[in-house]
Design a protein around this motif. Structure first.
Motif, PDB file in Angstrom:
ATOM      1  N   ASP A 116       0.630  -0.991  -0.063  1.00 48.09           N
ATOM      2  CA  ASP A 116       0.002   0.162  -0.023  1.00 48.09           C
ATOM      3  C   ASP A 116       0.908   1.121  -0.145  1.00 48.09           C
ATOM      4  OD1 ASP A 116      -2.373  -1.500  -0.152  1.00 48.09           O
ATOM      5  OD2 ASP A 116      -2.754  -1.379   2.035  1.00 48.09           O
ATOM      6  N   THR A 117       1.888   1.204   0.575  1.00 44.24           N
ATOM      7  CA  THR A 117       2.935   2.622   0.622  1.00 44.24           C
ATOM      8  C   THR A 117       3.421   2.648  -0.554  1.00 44.24           C
ATOM      9  OG1 THR A 117       3.318   2.055   2.989  1.00 44.24           O
ATOM     10  CG2 THR A 117       4.723   3.338   2.045  1.00 44.24           C
ATOM     11  N   ALA A 118       4.179   1.589  -1.101  1.00 46.53           N
ATOM     12  CA  ALA A 118       4.673   1.553  -2.382  1.00 46.53           C
ATOM     13  C   ALA A 118       3.654   2.196  -3.307  1.00 46.53           C
ATOM     14  CB  ALA A 118       5.150   0.142  -2.819  1.00 46.53           C
TER      15      ALA A 118
ATOM     16  N   ALA B 143       1.814   6.669  -6.704  1.00 48.41           N
ATOM     17  CA  ALA B 143       0.776   7.524  -7.140  1.00 48.41           C
ATOM     18  C   ALA B 143       1.123   9.021  -6.708  1.00 48.41           C
ATOM     19  CB  ALA B 143      -0.688   7.209  -6.426  1.00 48.41           C
ATOM     20  N   ARG B 144       1.871   9.236  -5.865  1.00 49.57           N
ATOM     21  CA  ARG B 144       2.275  10.570  -5.335  1.00 49.57           C
ATOM     22  C   ARG B 144       3.238  11.074  -6.577  1.00 49.57           C
ATOM     23  NH1 ARG B 144       6.598  11.988  -3.294  1.00 49.57           N
ATOM     24  NH2 ARG B 144       7.129  10.087  -2.372  1.00 49.57           N
ATOM     25  N   ARG B 145       4.368  10.117  -6.766  1.00 47.15           N
ATOM     26  CA  ARG B 145       5.205  10.439  -7.756  1.00 47.15           C
ATOM     27  C   ARG B 145       4.637  10.789  -9.089  1.00 47.15           C
ATOM     28  NH1 ARG B 145       9.484   5.831  -7.389  1.00 47.15           N
ATOM     29  NH2 ARG B 145       7.902   4.856  -5.999  1.00 47.15           N
ATOM     30  N   LEU B 146       3.575   9.845  -9.371  1.00 50.38           N
ATOM     31  CA  LEU B 146       3.006  10.111 -10.920  1.00 50.38           C
ATOM     32  C   LEU B 146       2.347  11.520 -10.833  1.00 50.38           C
ATOM     33  CD1 LEU B 146       2.169   8.765 -13.501  1.00 50.38           C
ATOM     34  CD2 LEU B 146       0.255   7.797 -12.271  1.00 50.38           C
ATOM     35  N   GLY B 147       1.412  11.926  -9.598  1.00 50.05           N
ATOM     36  CA  GLY B 147       1.058  12.921  -9.658  1.00 50.05           C
ATOM     37  C   GLY B 147       2.043  14.210  -9.775  1.00 50.05           C
ATOM     38  N   GLU B 148       3.128  14.095  -8.996  1.00 48.91           N
ATOM     39  CA  GLU B 148       4.253  14.945  -9.405  1.00 48.91           C
ATOM     40  C   GLU B 148       4.730  15.226 -10.600  1.00 48.91           C
ATOM     41  OE1 GLU B 148       7.293  13.837  -6.348  1.00 48.91           O
ATOM     42  OE2 GLU B 148       5.962  14.662  -4.807  1.00 48.91           O
ATOM     43  N   THR B 149       5.018  13.965 -11.257  1.00 49.28           N
ATOM     44  CA  THR B 149       5.466  13.998 -12.784  1.00 49.28           C
ATOM     45  C   THR B 149       4.480  14.568 -13.515  1.00 49.28           C
ATOM     46  OG1 THR B 149       6.627  11.914 -12.107  1.00 49.28           O
ATOM     47  CG2 THR B 149       6.242  12.408 -14.509  1.00 49.28           C
ATOM     48  N   ARG B 150       2.925  14.131 -13.368  1.00 43.72           N
ATOM     49  CA  ARG B 150       2.317  15.183 -14.278  1.00 43.72           C
ATOM     50  C   ARG B 150       2.192  16.597 -14.037  1.00 43.72           C
ATOM     51  NH1 ARG B 150      -2.700  11.029 -13.106  1.00 43.72           N
ATOM     52  NH2 ARG B 150      -1.970   9.363 -14.567  1.00 43.72           N
ATOM     53  N   ALA B 151       2.351  17.076 -12.862  1.00 36.54           N
ATOM     54  CA  ALA B 151       2.635  18.503 -12.429  1.00 36.54           C
ATOM     55  C   ALA B 151       3.772  19.049 -13.104  1.00 36.54           C
ATOM     56  CB  ALA B 151       2.587  18.570 -10.934  1.00 36.54           C
TER      57      ALA B 151
END
Length: 193
Positions: free
Chosen positions: A21-23, A28-36
């Protein structure tokens, strides 16, 4: 129908489940940052494209302005050259007129006896360098001096021509007296000279 036997695996341990779950959350967080970051990069790219277009427009305008400036410069240089040629012709004419006037003045002014050289004063008059024979001594070299034909100043007593020349030239370089006019103007009735 045959039934497949279902094999069940043991449920994952709670620790493994929490790590997964943590991974997943990190991904997901890194994917959001990359999208930003991608969105910010697209915005920056659009801004840079706009700035590039504006710079290209300015370069075209500058190039056109430079061509106009070169054409104007050539026109001004041509005009300045024509004005300089006119000025040079005027100066040459005035110099010729001045030389002619000086020649008339020199012809009108009688030079003293024993004149060996003459110098032009600041005021346009003449200083005559004189070589007067020494009457007291037989066959001796002349005594040099000068006489200003404009202001009347005189000096003598030099036994070398270089000294007499220097004296005459020094006086000519400082004398501002104007020579008398050579042209005889008609006298009006009732006027006195």
């Amino acid at each position: 129908m045959r039934w497949k036997r279902e094999t069940r695996t043991a449920p994952p341990a709670a620790a493994e489940s929490g790590a997964a779950d943590t991974a997943l959350t990190d991904t997901a967080r890194r994917l959001g940052e990359t999208r930003a970051e991608l969105l910010a990069a697209r915005t920056d790219l659009a801004t840079l494209r706009g700035e590039l277009a504006a710079a290209q427009q300015l370069a075209r305008q500058a190039s056109a302005g430079e061509a106009r400036a070169r054409a104007l410069e050539q026109l001004l240089l041509r005009d300045a050259g024509a004005q300089a040629a006119d000025r040079d012709r005027t100066i040459a004419g005035l110099r010729a007129e001045l030389e002619q006037t000086r020649a008339v003045q020199l012809a009108a002014v009688g030079l003293p006896e024993h004149t060996v050289a003459r110098f032009l004063t600041l005021g346009g008059g003449l200083v005559a360098l004189l070589a007067v024979p020494d009457e007291d001594r037989y066959e001796s070299p002349p005594v040099y001096g000068y006489e200003c034909l404009t202001c009347g100043h005189q000096a003598s007593g030099a036994y070398r021509i270089a000294d007499g020349r220097r004296w005459a030239n020094e006086h000519a370089s400082t004398c501002r007296a104007l020579p008398a006019p050579v042209i005889d103007l008609p006298v009006q009735k009732g006027a006195t000279r």
